[in-house]
Write a protein that holds these residues in place. Structure first.
Motif, short mmCIF file in Angstrom:
data_model
loop_
_atom_site.label_atom_id
_atom_site.label_comp_id
_atom_site.label_asym_id
_atom_site.label_seq_id
_atom_site.Cartn_x
_atom_site.Cartn_y
_atom_site.Cartn_z
N UNK A 274 0.78 -0.95 -0.13
CA UNK A 274 -0.29 -0.07 0.04
C UNK A 274 1.30 1.68 -0.42
N UNK A 275 1.89 1.40 0.87
CA UNK A 275 2.74 2.51 1.34
C UNK A 275 3.50 2.64 0.17
N UNK A 276 4.24 1.99 -0.67
CA UNK A 276 5.34 1.70 -1.83
C UNK A 276 3.75 2.39 -2.83
N UNK A 277 3.26 1.45 -3.20
CA UNK A 277 2.32 1.92 -4.46
C UNK A 277 2.04 3.84 -4.25
N UNK A 278 1.82 4.18 -3.06
CA UNK A 278 1.33 5.74 -3.47
C UNK A 278 2.81 7.09 -3.29
#
Length: 281
Positions: A274-278
């Motif tokens: 989730x964080x990487x996708x941001x």
């Protein structure tokens, strides 16, 4: 001399006595962090430091994208402002075997803490730092890929970091040594869950928190070898694939005969993805 085992997160000591009495041992007391890392090795490693005019070593981290650094959640707790932002006294250095010189200082913009981070039971001890600008990659600064494989025991691994390289023994009492300037590396093997629980209960006299198999993984080299204060947040790397499988989190004493415990990358997969996708370009 007070006889109390030091329980610690590897970034900060949560209880302190001047020394920890230990049974006799024939190990070499100067090895905890292993040996000096080869120049330019582990180019994914980040030194987290804090201070203004004078800098101090805090934790390790790993570069997982040009904007993101993966570390332990407990490393950041003291650097979160009342309004929730990141204090500007926290800094990072990449591209150097020394935490206090060389390479490049990278300014930090913010962070993402794992939503289930539990500081009481030391679970889901993962956080991601966000840089102000993308990190420039070189032969000394590189990304590390993460593995979401479920790793059990007898897997060859390594950890690099700048944690204390003690202990020093004085009349059978352990004293922590100062932080090394040079990055250290230690090669060891992972432990299966049952063996980790068994060794941890024995070493801590059942005081340590339970190891949670789905979100934690353990290693053990031998008494006198292991993680110590300042190694938190560093990457546990699988030798066969050169991928990160864990994050240094907590232990019972410094190389005093207990396993070292890491956040399992698979156990925080949703948070990381989730964080990487941001921050994907």
């Amino acid at each position: 001399m007070e006889s109390l085992t030091v329980f610690l997160l590897f970034g900060v000591i949560t209880a302190f006595v001047s020394g920890v009495p230990l049974p006799p041992s024939d190990h070499q007391p100067f090895i905890i962090g292993g040996e000096d890392a080869a120049e330019g090795s582990a180019p994914y490693m980040v030194a987290l430091v804090f201070g203004e005019r004078v800098m101090f070593q805090l934790c390790g981290a790993s570069l997982i994208s040009r904007r993101l650094m993966l570390t332990a959640a407990h490393c950041l707790e003291s650097f979160i402002a009342d309004e929730g932002g990141l204090l500007d006294t926290l800094h990072s250095r990449v591209g150097s075997n020394q935490w206090n010189s060389g390479g490049t200082m990278v300014a930090l913009k913010g962070y993402h803490m794992h939503p289930q981070w539990d500081s009481i039971n030391i679970k889901y001890d993962a956080a991601v730092l966000v840089t102000k600008v993308p990190v420039h990659l070189t032969d000394r600064v590189a990304l590390i890929s993460m593995s979401y494989d479920f790793i059990e025991g007898n897997e060859a691994v390594l950890v690099s970091g700048w944690g204390r390289t003690g202990p020093r023994f004085d009349e059978n009492v352990i004293h922590l040594r100062p932080t090394p300037d040079d990055k250290q590396v230690l090669y060891m093997d992972t432990l299966d869950y049952d063996k980790c629980q068994e060794l941890m209960k024995i070493a801590s006299n059942s005081r340590a928190p339970p190891v949670q198999r789905d979100v934690e993984i353990c290693t053990f080299h031998s008494r006198g070898h292991g993680m110590c204060v300042g190694d938190s947040g560093s990457a546990l790397v699988r030798l066969s694939t050169k991928q990160q499988i864990g994050i240094v989190s907590w232990g019972y004493g410094c190389a005093a005969g207990a396993p070292d415990v890491y956040v399992r990358i698979l156990g925080v997969k949703d948070f990381l993805e989730f964080t990487i996708a941001l921050y994907e370009d």
